[in-house]
Design a protein around this motif. Structure first.
Motif: not given
Length: 411
Positions: A362-380
Motif C-alpha cells: 500500500r505504501h509503495t502504491f502511494a509512493n510510486s504514484l508520487k514518483q510517477l507524477g500523480v497529484a496528491t488529491d488524486v492519490i488521496s
C-alpha cells in the motif's frame, strides 16, 4: 409490555457453542443481555426457553436461568411503572446495576471482560483480540484484576506508560493500550446512571481530560519501495519458487488494486468481480472502492479461477465457506504471519533491503504514484482517504520524486 425471552443467540463460538442470552424487545427493537451460560443447539429448547436433558446439570442451570429472566422482568416492570417511554438503554443501565453488587460494578476489568465478550459475539474478533492483549498487559502491570475505576487517574496512567516504555513500548503501541482503557471507561460511563455514586465518580474523575492520548503520535516511518524495486518483484520469475506463489500474488495484487489490505484480500469474493471492475468495501474504513482490473490483476484472477478451491473466495486463504468469525480471525492471523515471512524471502531473491511486510504494498502504491507524477488529491482519492490532510500526512514519510502521470503508468 415488551417481550422478554431467553434465547440461544446465533453467534457461534470457537468451541461450537452459542451464548444463552436474555433478549429484551421494545418498540420492535431488541437488545441482548448475557447470562453465564453457553450451549449447543441440541442442549437448549428454544420454545421452552430452557436447557434440555442433554445439558450438564440441566435442572440447576434452568433454575439459575429462570432467575436471570425474573430479574429482567422485574426491572422492565419497574421502569414501565415509572415511565412507559423508557428506552432500551435505560433498561440496560438498570439491569446491569441490579444484576451485580456495587463492588463488582466498580471493577474496571469486569466491564472490560464484558466488552471483549460483546465484540466476539458481534463478530468483531479483530477488535476483541486487541482488547484481549491490552487486558492482559494492564492485568500484568496491576498484579490482578482487582482494579476500581477511582484508582485509574492521571498518575496511574503515567506510571503505566512509563512501565510500557521501560519494556520497549513505542508511542504507537502505548497509544493502542491507552485507547483500549479509554474505550472501557467510556463504556462504563454509558452504562451507569449519572446520579448514582459510581456514575458521578466516573464523570468527575474522568482521567482522559488531562491524560492526552493524542500526544502519543506514532513515530514509525512508513516503509515503501522505489518504483524500480517494485518492478523487480512484479517481474520476478516466481515459478522457480512455488512455495512463494500465493504471497507474491497477494503483494502484486495489492499494489495494483490501490493497496488493498490483507484482510480485504482474504475476504474478497468472486461475486465482487465483474468483467472489468472489482467492487468492495474496505473493512478498516468502510469506504467503497470500484477498481478497474489492470492486466497484472487479471492474470492473478485467471490463475485462481483456474486453481479454484470451489469456495466463494478469490484467494485460497479461507479454505471453505461459512467459517465463524473466530475461525476467520485465527486463519487470518496464521496466514498473515506466513505471508510476512514469505515476503522476507521474496525481498532476498530480488535483492531488496527494505523489510517487506503486507503493508509495504500500500505504501509503495502511494509512493510510486508520487514518483510517477500523480497529484496528491488524486492519490488521496485512490487510497480512499477522507481528507487531503490525511494523505499529506500519509505521504510525508515516503520517498518523493518527480511527479508525472497516473496509475496506468505503473504497468
Amino acid at each position: 409490555m415488551g417481550a422478554i425471552k431467553v434465547v440461544l443467540q446465533k453467534v457461534k463460538r470457537a468451541n461450537g457453542t452459542y451464548p444463552v442470552r436474555i433478549r429484551v424487545t421494545k418498540n420492535r427493537k431488541s437488545k441482548f443481555f448475557k447470562t453465564i451460560f453457553q450451549a449447543l443447539p441440541e442442549e437448549f429448547d428454544e420454545k421452552a426457553e430452557q436447557f434440555t436433558r442433554k445439558y450438564a446439570n440441566y435442572l440447576q442451570s434452568n433454575r439459575v436461568l429462570l432467575k436471570f429472566k425474573d430479574k429482567a422482568l422485574k426491572v422492565y416492570t419497574e421502569l414501565e411503572y415509572e415511565n412507559e417511554d423508557f428506552s432500551l438503554s435505560d433498561f440496560e443501565r438498570a439491569f446491569i446495576s441490579s444484576a451485580k453488587p456495587a463492588q463488582i460494578i466498580d471493577n474496571f476489568f469486569y466491564f472490560w471482560n464484558d466488552l471483549i465478550e460483546d465484540l466476539n459475539a458481534a463478530g468483531r474478533t479483530g477488535d476483541a483480540r486487541i482488547h484481549k492483549h491490552s487486558f492482559a498487559a494492564l492485568k500484568k502491570f496491576n498484579g490482578s484484576t482487582q482494579l476500581r475505576f477511582e484508582q485509574i487517574d492521571i498518575a496511574f496512567l503515567q506510571k503505566y506508560e512509563n512501565q510500557l516504555r521501560s519494556q520497549g513500548g513505542t508511542n504507537g503501541g502505548i497509544s493502542v493500550r491507552m485507547r483500549s482503557i479509554r474505550t472501557v471507561y467510556n463504556l462504563a460511563i454509558s452504562r451507569s446512571e449519572a446520579k448514582t455514586k459510581i456514575g458521578r465518580m466516573l464523570n468527575e474523575n474522568y482521567p482522559f481530560k488531562k491524560y492526552k492520548i493524542s500526544r502519543l503520535k506514532s513515530n514509525t516511518i512508513k516503509k515503501a519501495l522505489q518504483y524500480e524495486e517494485m518492478m523487480k518483484i512484479v517481474k520476478m520469475d516466481i515459478i522457480k519458487y512455488p512455495h512463494l506463489i500465493l504471497s507474491h500474488n497477494l503483494f502484486v495484487f495489492s499494489f495494483y488494486t490501490r493497496g488493498m489490505n490483507f484482510t480485504d484480500q482474504m475476504l474478497l469474493e468472486w461475486g465482487q468481480i465483474s468483467s472489468n471492475k472489482i467492487s468492495y468495501t474496505r473493512s478498516k474504513t468502510k469506504g467503497v472502492f470500484n477498481i478497474t482490473i489492470l492486466p497484472p490483476v487479471r492474470n492473478i484472477l485467471d490463475y485462481y479461477k483456474e486453481n479454484s478451491l470451489n469456495t466463494k473466495y478469490v484467494f485460497p486463504i479461507l479454505l471453505k465457506d461459512n467459517l465463524t468469525p473466530m475461525q476467520i480471525e485465527n486463519r487470518k492471523h496464521k496466514t498473515r504471519k506466513q505471508y510476512n515471512k514469505d515476503l522476507k524471502e521474496i525481498a532476498f531473491h530480488c535483492e531488496i533491503d527494505t523489510n517487506l511486510t503486507s503493508y509495504v504494498a500500500r505504501h509503495t502504491f502511494a509512493n510510486s504514484l508520487k514518483q510517477l507524477g500523480v497529484a496528491t488529491d488524486v492519490i488521496s482519492e485512490a487510497l480512499g482517504h477522507e481528507t487531503l490532510a490525511i494523505t499529506q500526512t500519509y505521504l510525508k514519510d515516503l520517498d518523493s520524486s518527480v511527479i508525472d502521470e497516473a496509475s496506468a503508468l505503473l504497468l
